[in-house]
Design a protein around this motif. Structure first.
Motif, PDB file in Angstrom:
ATOM      1  N   VAL A  49       0.762  -1.142  -0.006  1.00 32.93           N
ATOM      2  CA  VAL A  49      -0.390  -0.262   0.089  1.00 32.93           C
ATOM      3  C   VAL A  49       1.138   2.010  -0.063  1.00 32.93           C
ATOM      4  O   VAL A  49       1.067   2.322  -1.019  1.00 32.93           O
ATOM      5  CB  VAL A  49      -1.346  -0.120   1.234  1.00 32.93           C
ATOM      6  CG1 VAL A  49      -1.952   1.042   1.176  1.00 32.93           C
ATOM      7  CG2 VAL A  49      -1.511  -1.121   0.991  1.00 32.93           C
ATOM      8  N   LEU A  50       1.747   1.630   0.353  1.00 32.19           N
ATOM      9  CA  LEU A  50       2.619   2.476   0.475  1.00 32.19           C
ATOM     10  C   LEU A  50       3.138   2.896  -0.201  1.00 32.19           C
ATOM     11  O   LEU A  50       3.384   3.982  -0.789  1.00 32.19           O
ATOM     12  CB  LEU A  50       3.574   2.775   1.995  1.00 32.19           C
ATOM     13  CG  LEU A  50       4.104   3.693   2.618  1.00 32.19           C
ATOM     14  CD1 LEU A  50       4.074   4.872   2.945  1.00 32.19           C
ATOM     15  CD2 LEU A  50       5.327   3.367   3.371  1.00 32.19           C
ATOM     16  N   ASP A  51       3.796   2.032  -0.966  1.00 30.98           N
ATOM     17  CA  ASP A  51       4.944   2.175  -2.066  1.00 30.98           C
ATOM     18  C   ASP A  51       3.262   2.456  -3.407  1.00 30.98           C
ATOM     19  O   ASP A  51       3.955   3.046  -4.468  1.00 30.98           O
ATOM     20  CB  ASP A  51       5.188   0.818  -2.524  1.00 30.98           C
ATOM     21  CG  ASP A  51       6.632  -0.032  -2.296  1.00 30.98           C
ATOM     22  OD1 ASP A  51       7.198   1.494  -1.212  1.00 30.98           O
ATOM     23  OD2 ASP A  51       6.418  -0.716  -1.846  1.00 30.98           O
ATOM     24  N   GLU A  52       3.047   1.949  -3.596  1.00 33.12           N
ATOM     25  CA  GLU A  52       1.608   2.014  -4.330  1.00 33.12           C
ATOM     26  C   GLU A  52       0.749   3.434  -3.816  1.00 33.12           C
ATOM     27  O   GLU A  52       0.688   5.042  -4.697  1.00 33.12           O
ATOM     28  CB  GLU A  52       0.302   1.152  -4.307  1.00 33.12           C
ATOM     29  CG  GLU A  52      -1.360   1.497  -5.312  1.00 33.12           C
ATOM     30  CD  GLU A  52      -2.065   0.766  -5.097  1.00 33.12           C
ATOM     31  OE1 GLU A  52      -3.184   0.689  -6.069  1.00 33.12           O
ATOM     32  OE2 GLU A  52      -2.136  -0.404  -5.082  1.00 33.12           O
ATOM     33  N   LEU A  53       0.917   4.186  -2.712  1.00 29.15           N
ATOM     34  CA  LEU A  53       1.231   5.346  -2.520  1.00 29.15           C
ATOM     35  C   LEU A  53       2.186   6.630  -2.821  1.00 29.15           C
ATOM     36  O   LEU A  53       1.465   7.738  -3.390  1.00 29.15           O
ATOM     37  CB  LEU A  53       0.297   5.948  -1.043  1.00 29.15           C
ATOM     38  CG  LEU A  53      -1.001   5.702  -0.683  1.00 29.15           C
ATOM     39  CD1 LEU A  53      -1.485   5.046   0.899  1.00 29.15           C
ATOM     40  CD2 LEU A  53      -2.663   5.838  -1.476  1.00 29.15           C
ATOM     41  N   ARG A  54       3.082   5.963  -2.997  1.00 32.31           N
ATOM     42  CA  ARG A  54       3.997   6.843  -3.523  1.00 32.31           C
ATOM     43  C   ARG A  54       3.938   7.083  -4.835  1.00 32.31           C
ATOM     44  O   ARG A  54       4.086   8.381  -5.623  1.00 32.31           O
ATOM     45  CB  ARG A  54       5.459   6.453  -2.937  1.00 32.31           C
ATOM     46  CG  ARG A  54       5.647   6.938  -1.671  1.00 32.31           C
ATOM     47  CD  ARG A  54       6.830   6.253  -1.134  1.00 32.31           C
ATOM     48  NE  ARG A  54       7.437   5.212   0.289  1.00 32.31           N
ATOM     49  CZ  ARG A  54       8.202   5.209   0.766  1.00 32.31           C
ATOM     50  NH1 ARG A  54       8.566   3.756   0.450  1.00 32.31           N
ATOM     51  NH2 ARG A  54       8.053   4.925   2.673  1.00 32.31           N
ATOM     52  N   ALA A  55       3.669   5.800  -5.570  1.00 38.40           N
ATOM     53  CA  ALA A  55       3.793   5.832  -7.473  1.00 38.40           C
ATOM     54  C   ALA A  55       2.930   6.646  -7.079  1.00 38.40           C
ATOM     55  O   ALA A  55       2.362   7.930  -8.264  1.00 38.40           O
ATOM     56  CB  ALA A  55       3.766   4.471  -7.737  1.00 38.40           C
ATOM     57  N   ARG A  56       1.516   6.813  -6.682  1.00 29.43           N
ATOM     58  CA  ARG A  56      -0.013   7.986  -7.151  1.00 29.43           C
ATOM     59  C   ARG A  56       0.391   8.902  -7.528  1.00 29.43           C
ATOM     60  O   ARG A  56      -0.112  10.214  -7.306  1.00 29.43           O
ATOM     61  CB  ARG A  56      -1.182   7.821  -6.495  1.00 29.43           C
ATOM     62  CG  ARG A  56      -1.234   6.238  -6.925  1.00 29.43           C
ATOM     63  CD  ARG A  56      -2.810   5.560  -5.794  1.00 29.43           C
ATOM     64  NE  ARG A  56      -3.568   4.081  -6.672  1.00 29.43           N
ATOM     65  CZ  ARG A  56      -4.077   3.891  -7.837  1.00 29.43           C
ATOM     66  NH1 ARG A  56      -4.934   4.805  -8.516  1.00 29.43           N
ATOM     67  NH2 ARG A  56      -4.185   3.460  -7.588  1.00 29.43           N
ATOM     68  N   VAL A  57       0.946   9.803  -5.915  1.00 29.58           N
ATOM     69  CA  VAL A  57       1.667  10.652  -5.411  1.00 29.58           C
ATOM     70  C   VAL A  57       2.668  11.072  -6.621  1.00 29.58           C
ATOM     71  O   VAL A  57       1.777  12.514  -6.568  1.00 29.58           O
ATOM     72  CB  VAL A  57       2.339  11.004  -4.280  1.00 29.58           C
ATOM     73  CG1 VAL A  57       2.904  12.096  -3.791  1.00 29.58           C
ATOM     74  CG2 VAL A  57       1.220  10.940  -3.102  1.00 29.58           C
ATOM     75  N   ARG A  58       3.342   9.741  -7.209  1.00 31.18           N
ATOM     76  CA  ARG A  58       4.312  10.721  -8.456  1.00 31.18           C
ATOM     77  C   ARG A  58       3.693  11.061  -9.387  1.00 31.18           C
ATOM     78  O   ARG A  58       4.608  11.670 -10.050  1.00 31.18           O
ATOM     79  CB  ARG A  58       5.523   9.646  -9.042  1.00 31.18           C
ATOM     80  CG  ARG A  58       6.484   9.973  -8.505  1.00 31.18           C
ATOM     81  CD  ARG A  58       7.502   8.521  -9.091  1.00 31.18           C
ATOM     82  NE  ARG A  58       7.872   8.438  -7.385  1.00 31.18           N
ATOM     83  CZ  ARG A  58       7.815   7.799  -7.209  1.00 31.18           C
ATOM     84  NH1 ARG A  58       7.970   6.532  -8.016  1.00 31.18           N
ATOM     85  NH2 ARG A  58       8.040   6.678  -6.296  1.00 31.18           N
ATOM     86  N   VAL A  59       2.728  10.441  -9.842  1.00 24.51           N
ATOM     87  CA  VAL A  59       1.987  10.247 -10.624  1.00 24.51           C
ATOM     88  C   VAL A  59       0.853  12.273 -10.852  1.00 24.51           C
ATOM     89  O   VAL A  59       1.658  12.975 -11.609  1.00 24.51           O
ATOM     90  CB  VAL A  59       1.030   9.261 -11.160  1.00 24.51           C
ATOM     91  CG1 VAL A  59      -0.255   9.776 -12.114  1.00 24.51           C
ATOM     92  CG2 VAL A  59       1.531   8.225 -11.232  1.00 24.51           C
ATOM     93  N   VAL A  60       0.442  12.572  -9.801  1.00 27.70           N
ATOM     94  CA  VAL A  60       0.024  13.293  -9.700  1.00 27.70           C
ATOM     95  C   VAL A  60       1.102  13.983  -9.384  1.00 27.70           C
ATOM     96  O   VAL A  60       0.284  15.674 -10.227  1.00 27.70           O
ATOM     97  CB  VAL A  60      -0.716  13.609  -8.153  1.00 27.70           C
ATOM     98  CG1 VAL A  60      -1.113  15.269  -7.873  1.00 27.70           C
ATOM     99  CG2 VAL A  60      -2.185  12.903  -8.232  1.00 27.70           C
TER     100      VAL A  60
END
Length: 67
Positions: A49-60
């Motif tokens: 979950v934490l890695d996925e959230l980091r990835a989503r923030v990077r995209v945004v």
């Protein structure tokens, strides 16, 4: 193989977004864009979950910088 949009290539720990499955490989792209790479399906693991959230923030953040 049922995966979410972000996974980990367990060979080197990179997080990638699943783009396609072709030729016996899963094609992954870095969050926010970049060069895709091929990963054997047995080396793909759902992203924590934490890695996925980091990835989503990077995209945004990446989208926010576009003109």
């Amino acid at each position: 193989m049922s995966l979410g949009p972000y996974v980990i290539d367990i060979r080197d720990g990179r997080v990638g977004q699943v783009m396609a499955r072709e030729g016996g490989f899963v094609q992954l792209r870095p969050p926010g864009g970049g060069v895709e790479w091929d990963c054997p399906p047995e080396a793909v693991s759902p992203a924590p979950v934490l890695d996925e959230l980091r990835a989503r923030v990077r995209v945004v953040n990446q989208e926010g910088r576009l003109p």
